[in-house]
Design an enzyme around this catalytic site. Sequence first.
Site, PDB file in Angstrom:
ATOM      1  N   LYS A  13     101.396   5.775  25.714  1.00 27.56           N
ATOM      2  CA  LYS A  13     102.618   6.390  26.237  1.00 27.56           C
ATOM      3  C   LYS A  13     103.652   6.616  25.144  1.00 27.56           C
ATOM      4  O   LYS A  13     104.248   7.676  25.063  1.00 27.56           O
ATOM      5  CB  LYS A  13     103.300   5.500  27.297  1.00 27.56           C
ATOM      6  N   ARG A  88     108.978   0.059  36.104  1.00 25.50           N
ATOM      7  CA  ARG A  88     107.799  -0.811  36.062  1.00 25.50           C
ATOM      8  C   ARG A  88     107.603  -1.570  37.366  1.00 25.50           C
ATOM      9  O   ARG A  88     106.638  -2.334  37.480  1.00 25.50           O
ATOM     10  CB  ARG A  88     107.965  -1.803  34.933  1.00 25.50           C
ATOM     11  N   ARG A 127      97.351  -2.468  16.529  1.00 22.18           N
ATOM     12  CA  ARG A 127      98.608  -1.723  16.518  1.00 22.18           C
ATOM     13  C   ARG A 127      99.624  -2.300  15.533  1.00 22.18           C
ATOM     14  O   ARG A 127      99.759  -3.509  15.410  1.00 22.18           O
ATOM     15  CB  ARG A 127      99.203  -1.791  17.929  1.00 22.18           C
ATOM     16  N   ARG A 160     103.634  -6.936  16.661  1.00 16.18           N
ATOM     17  CA  ARG A 160     104.627  -7.567  17.529  1.00 16.18           C
ATOM     18  C   ARG A 160     104.084  -8.878  18.118  1.00 16.18           C
ATOM     19  O   ARG A 160     102.885  -9.000  18.332  1.00 16.18           O
ATOM     20  CB  ARG A 160     104.988  -6.618  18.682  1.00 16.18           C
ATOM     21  N   ARG A 171     100.244  -9.251  30.115  1.00 17.71           N
ATOM     22  CA  ARG A 171     100.951  -7.985  30.359  1.00 17.71           C
ATOM     23  C   ARG A 171     100.118  -7.074  31.253  1.00 17.71           C
ATOM     24  O   ARG A 171     100.650  -6.385  32.126  1.00 17.71           O
ATOM     25  CB  ARG A 171     101.268  -7.281  29.032  1.00 17.71           C
TER      26      ARG A 171
END
Length: 214
Positions: A13, A88, A127, A160, A171
């Site tokens: 996204k 969300r 990532r 992160r 998550r």
Amino acid sequence: MILILLGPPGSGKGTQARMLMDQYKIPQISTGDILRKEIAAGSKLGKEAKVLMNQGKLVPDSTIMSIIEQRIVQPDCKQGFIFDGFPRTIAQAESLGKLLKKKNLQLTRVLNFMVRDSVVVQRIAGRRTCLKCHAIFHVVANPPKQANLCNSCSSSLVQRDDEKEDVVRQRLQEYQQKTAPLIAYYRQQKLLSDIDAEQAIPTIANQLVLLLRR
Ligand code: AMP
């Protein structure tokens, strides 16, 4: 144009939001980025959010809605905006509906980024995020030109805290429980378009442009 990019973490996204932002000259509003800025600034909000974010849990709806209310009235939002990672929960979606109505604005489209959990875990492990401008890279799928340095601003790229595998799994669970119900919610309003988010980044980008042209 007002867009919502819906999808689990690692569905691409953020990457697509940045491309759409360049294409349509409207800002990307990432609640995750806004919260990370608050954490970096050491604010009260940042301190509260950090605990939840590092556990892979959602931040309270009331906190998120006050961020959104302040953000969408900024001058750069006049021509529209792209929500990335918001709403969300159904409660956030309902509050957003009321807020837009009050401002006489209409949601253009909700893009549903579909990707399997196994692919998400693989993607997130590789990532790397720019500390300064928040651009996102992937060590295999979308590597920076110079190792560990951002293409746009040459700042350092980092992994992160919430991109560790156990947090990613938490998550994904939050996504299934709290966010996935938004798919039916927006489909019923005939606003949803499904995107196969396992395709290559440029393929998806082309599809989005064609879809939004209609
Ligand atoms: P993201 O970068 O969008 O994946 O968001 C990172 C984390 O920030 C999430 O795992 C949540 O803890 C928090 N967060 C971001 N956006 C929201 C939201 N709309 N509602 C609740 N929590 C959020």
